[in-house]
Design a protein around this motif. Structure first.
Motif: not given
Length: 100
Positions: A18, A21-22, A61-62, A65-66, A68
């Protein structure tokens, strides 16, 4: 205590992914010194001994996310940070594709 041969606890993995990603501040800290960044999540220093510092080109980040689900599974099943490439831009997907 987590050893270099022990997967990370599920809650730690969830928090790590997390943040990757954020959280721009965490991403910067993780890229510069993964070992130190992980200790802020409660990971024992012994478990981070094999970390490569720094990570020259952290995945976006992308990308995280992809990936994860694969990354989460990888870190919960495999010993942590034996293959730092799962955090590098452009290499993460190929490193994680081998995980079942």
């Amino acid at each position: 205590m987590t050893s270099t041969n022990t997967p990370l606890p599920a809650e730690t993995v969830q928090r790590l992914v997390e943040l990757l990603i954020r959280d721009d501040s965490f991403r910067e800290a993780f890229s510069a010194n993964p070992s130190q960044a992980l200790t802020t999540l409660g990971v024992d220093e012994e478990a981070t001994r094999a970390c490569c510092n720094p990570i020259a080109n952290l995945a976006t980040k992308e990308e995280f996310e992809a990936l994860r689900e694969k990354l989460t599974k990888h870190l919960q099943i495999n010993a942590a940070f034996r293959v730092v490439f799962c955090f590098e831009a452009g290499r993460a997907a190929s490193q994680l594709d081998g995980d079942a």
